[in-house]
Scaffold this motif. Structure first.
Motif, PDB file in Angstrom:
ATOM      1  N   ASP A  14      71.626   5.089 107.767  1.00  0.00           N
ATOM      2  CA  ASP A  14      72.391   3.911 107.346  1.00  0.00           C
ATOM      3  C   ASP A  14      71.514   2.660 107.373  1.00  0.00           C
ATOM      4  OD1 ASP A  14      74.625   5.462 107.034  1.00  0.00           O
ATOM      5  OD2 ASP A  14      75.442   5.021 109.027  1.00  0.00           O
ATOM      6  N   ARG A  15      70.700   2.520 108.428  1.00  0.00           N
ATOM      7  CA  ARG A  15      69.822   1.346 108.531  1.00  0.00           C
ATOM      8  C   ARG A  15      68.820   1.308 107.387  1.00  0.00           C
ATOM      9  NH1 ARG A  15      67.382   1.657 114.407  1.00  0.00           N
ATOM     10  NH2 ARG A  15      66.094  -0.051 113.581  1.00  0.00           N
ATOM     11  N   GLU A  18      70.656   0.424 104.090  1.00  0.00           N
ATOM     12  CA  GLU A  18      71.142  -0.958 104.026  1.00  0.00           C
ATOM     13  C   GLU A  18      70.019  -1.983 104.057  1.00  0.00           C
ATOM     14  OE1 GLU A  18      73.699  -1.176 107.368  1.00  0.00           O
ATOM     15  OE2 GLU A  18      75.233   0.168 106.515  1.00  0.00           O
TER      16      GLU A  18
END
Length: 235
Positions: A14-15, A18
């Motif tokens: 996710d990091r 994003e």
């Protein structure tokens, strides 16, 4: 523990998804630091998952666990393949910032397999001595180097040709990732040394363990060509 590992790796993905694309040198510095943080995560992934599998096996019992073992193995294989791929890309990006001749990130254009084998052989023998009190000799052949080879010993069961150390790479370049090769060689040589130590400890005499580096399967496809028993050879 297993849930924490899965949650952690999901957060990494996710990091990365994003994170904005670096546009400036400062952006790239911050992005690289984030990648370093992911690589240096102290979570003991292998041990944690191993403990989780052990807990499941003990809870279900051997018979019931064996019934679901193929599914467990499949899940673990998929997880570790993705983990290796993710770490490969992260480390490659980080090290690609430094320009070195014959090197692109973590990929080297001409990996010296023989040198890696010799270094890992020393470490494998050191660990073997710590555990068993003694370790077998490891002779690296196939790279045309290694002038410190011992004299032929017929009593060890090997022909004299393995001590001539032929160049089985045929001067071809081997493009690969040295860190991955070191890990593979380390595991193979440690397992081989430990097995020999366990097998010959009571005899108080150790077999010589050849480790052959070769380009392609043909040069070492026949143990007779190197005049060594296949059970003692690592290719």
């Amino acid at each position: 523990g297993v849930q924490a590992v899965v949650k952690g790796f999901s957060s990494y993905v996710d990091r990365l998804a994003e994170s904005p694309r670096p546009e400036t040198a400062e952006d790239d510095r911050r992005f690289t630091e984030m990648l370093r943080g992911i690589l240096e995560d102290p979570t003991q992934v292998v041990r944690t998952l191993g403990c989780g599998v052990t807990e499941v096996r003990e809870a279900l019992g051997e018979d019931r666990y064996e019934a679901i073992r193929p599914e467990v193995d499949h899940i673990l294989d998929r997880f570790f393949i993705k983990r290796i791929g993710l770490r490969f890309l992260l480390q490659h990006y980080i090290e690609a910032a430094e320009s070195r001749p014959g090197v692109s990130g973590i990929i080297h254009s001409n990996v010296q397999v023989g040198r890696i084998l010799r270094a890992e052989a020393l470490e494998a023998r050191r660990l073997c001595r710590e555990i068993y009190g003694e370790a077998p000799d490891v002779i690296v052949i196939g790279d045309g180097e290694g002038g410190d080879l011992p004299s032929p010993s017929r009593s060890a069961g090997f022909g004299s040709s393995i001590y001539e150390n032929p160049n089985l790479s045929y001067d071809r370049q081997f493009t690969y990732v040295p860190t991955h090769l070191r890990f593979s060689c380390s595991v193979l040589l440690q397992n081989a040394c430990f097995s020999v130590a366990e097998l010959f400890a009571r005899k108080q005499a150790f077999e010589t363990l050849p480790a052959a580096a070769s380009s392609g399967a043909a040069p070492v496809s026949s143990p007779r060509k190197l005049e060594m028993p296949p059970v003692h050879a690592i290719f």
